[in-house]
Design an enzyme around this catalytic site. Structure first.
Site, PDB file in Angstrom:
ATOM      1  N   GLU A 143       1.725  -9.430  21.211  1.00  0.00           N
ATOM      2  CA  GLU A 143       1.376 -10.438  20.207  1.00  0.00           C
ATOM      3  C   GLU A 143      -0.014 -10.116  19.672  1.00  0.00           C
ATOM      4  O   GLU A 143      -1.004 -10.172  20.412  1.00  0.00           O
ATOM      5  CB  GLU A 143       1.385 -11.839  20.810  1.00  0.00           C
ATOM      6  CG  GLU A 143       2.774 -12.461  20.879  1.00  0.00           C
ATOM      7  CD  GLU A 143       3.475 -12.514  19.515  1.00  0.00           C
ATOM      8  OE1 GLU A 143       4.689 -12.226  19.478  1.00  0.00           O
ATOM      9  OE2 GLU A 143       2.817 -12.823  18.503  1.00  0.00           O
ATOM     10  N   CYS A 176       3.372  -1.369  16.479  1.00  0.00           N
ATOM     11  CA  CYS A 176       3.750  -2.748  16.181  1.00  0.00           C
ATOM     12  C   CYS A 176       2.528  -3.683  16.209  1.00  0.00           C
ATOM     13  O   CYS A 176       1.672  -3.578  15.340  1.00  0.00           O
ATOM     14  CB  CYS A 176       4.862  -3.188  17.122  1.00  0.00           C
ATOM     15  SG  CYS A 176       5.817  -4.541  16.448  1.00  0.00           S
ATOM     16  N   HIS A 192       8.720   0.869  17.689  1.00  0.00           N
ATOM     17  CA  HIS A 192       8.302   1.099  19.079  1.00  0.00           C
ATOM     18  C   HIS A 192       8.756   2.462  19.602  1.00  0.00           C
ATOM     19  O   HIS A 192       9.800   2.543  20.255  1.00  0.00           O
ATOM     20  CB  HIS A 192       8.893   0.012  19.981  1.00  0.00           C
ATOM     21  CG  HIS A 192       8.247  -1.308  19.814  1.00  0.00           C
ATOM     22  ND1 HIS A 192       7.170  -1.709  20.564  1.00  0.00           N
ATOM     23  CD2 HIS A 192       8.515  -2.318  18.964  1.00  0.00           C
ATOM     24  CE1 HIS A 192       6.798  -2.916  20.193  1.00  0.00           C
ATOM     25  NE2 HIS A 192       7.594  -3.312  19.221  1.00  0.00           N
ATOM     26  N   GLU A 199       7.796   4.044  22.055  1.00  0.00           N
ATOM     27  CA  GLU A 199       7.759   4.113  23.524  1.00  0.00           C
ATOM     28  C   GLU A 199       9.039   3.586  24.161  1.00  0.00           C
ATOM     29  O   GLU A 199       9.233   3.714  25.358  1.00  0.00           O
ATOM     30  CB  GLU A 199       6.540   3.345  24.056  1.00  0.00           C
ATOM     31  CG  GLU A 199       6.615   1.827  24.017  1.00  0.00           C
ATOM     32  CD  GLU A 199       6.436   1.222  22.625  1.00  0.00           C
ATOM     33  OE1 GLU A 199       6.402   1.972  21.630  1.00  0.00           O
ATOM     34  OE2 GLU A 199       6.360  -0.018  22.537  1.00  0.00           O
TER      35      GLU A 199
HETATM   36  N1  GLN Z   1       5.445 -10.037  16.055  1.00  0.00           N
HETATM   37  C1  GLN Z   1       4.386  -9.484  16.824  1.00  0.00           C
HETATM   38  C2  GLN Z   1       3.029  -9.823  16.201  1.00  0.00           C
HETATM   39  O1  GLN Z   1       3.007 -10.278  15.119  1.00  0.00           O
HETATM   40  C3  GLN Z   1       4.529  -7.990  16.965  1.00  0.00           C
HETATM   41  C4  GLN Z   1       5.820  -7.677  17.654  1.00  0.00           C
HETATM   42  C5  GLN Z   1       5.773  -6.471  18.511  1.00  0.00           C
HETATM   43  O2  GLN Z   1       4.713  -5.923  18.816  1.00  0.00           O
HETATM   44  N2  GLN Z   1       6.931  -6.072  18.938  1.00  0.00           N
HETATM   45  O3  GLN Z   1       2.017  -9.652  16.803  1.00  0.00           O
END
Ligand code: GLN
Length: 194
Positions: A55, A86, A176, A178
């Site tokens: 997050e 991400c 992702h 990984e």
């Molecule tokens: N939705 C997450 C964010 O806004 C990111 C999602 C993820 O890292 N898989 O921080």
């Protein structure tokens, strides 16, 4: 040779990145010593850094609170490589369109969190990535949209939109890498840097 790989571990999927960097290093006859970063003082000892998904609101807050954010900025200013995936990419961008994310301004791109829409919260797609010969199987989970790119170079697009970028020593992906057995993105970010 042994490279010291720091994985930002304040929150998010850490162990998968550790496996991927070990695999990428091994394919170059090198070893990766993985350090988990939860407090300041470790980043300066690292040759390369990984910022995992998770997050972005939580990660950016903890990076500031723990004094890790300026260390990451110094790492990039020294030209040392980073792979940000991400939420990691959201944190390193110049603007995440969300006041709760204090971005580090290290990737010249703006992003929109969770912009791929609810019904498409998670999906997988084969991607052509600049620098890789064969498509990369990309896993997207509540992925950010890369809205605009300034100085960053686009490495891959999905549906006509950028999903992987490089800005100097930093590679950022909305997906992702990984989460598959394929360490080519880690390889590209850390060993294939031009
Ligand atoms: N939705 C997450 C964010 O806004 C990111 C999602 C993820 O890292 N898989 O921080």
């Amino acid at each position: 040779m042994t490279v010291t790989a720091g994985v930002v571990a304040v929150q998010g999927d850490v162990s998968e990145h550790a496996v991927a960097i070990e695999r990428a290093a091994a394919s170059h006859g090198e070893e990766a010593e993985v350090r988990e970063i939860r407090q300041s003082g470790i980043v300066p000892e690292c040759d390369l850094l990984l910022l995992p998904g998770g997050e972005s609101t939580t990660i950016s807050r903890l990076l500031r609170r723990e004094g890790i954010a300026p260390e990451i900025q110094a790492h990039v200013e020294a030209g040392k490589p980073v792979l940000a995936t991400c939420a990691g990419l959201i944190v390193l961008s110049v603007d995440a369109n969300d006041d709760r994310v204090e971005t580090l301004d290290l990737v010249d791109a703006t992003v929109e969190r969770n912009a791929f829409g609810r019904q498409k919260d998670s999906f997988e797609a084969p991607l052509s990535v600049a620098g890789l010969d064969d498509p990369f199987h990309a896993v997207f989970i509540r992925a950010p949209l890369i809205e605009s790119v300034g100085e960053a170079a686009v490495l891959a697009e999905w549906d006509g939109r950028p999903v992987a970028v490089r800005d100097g020593p930093v590679v950022g992906t909305s997906f992702h890498p990984e989460l598959t057995d394929d360490a080519r993105l880690h390889d590209l970010a850390f060993f294939g840097a031009d």
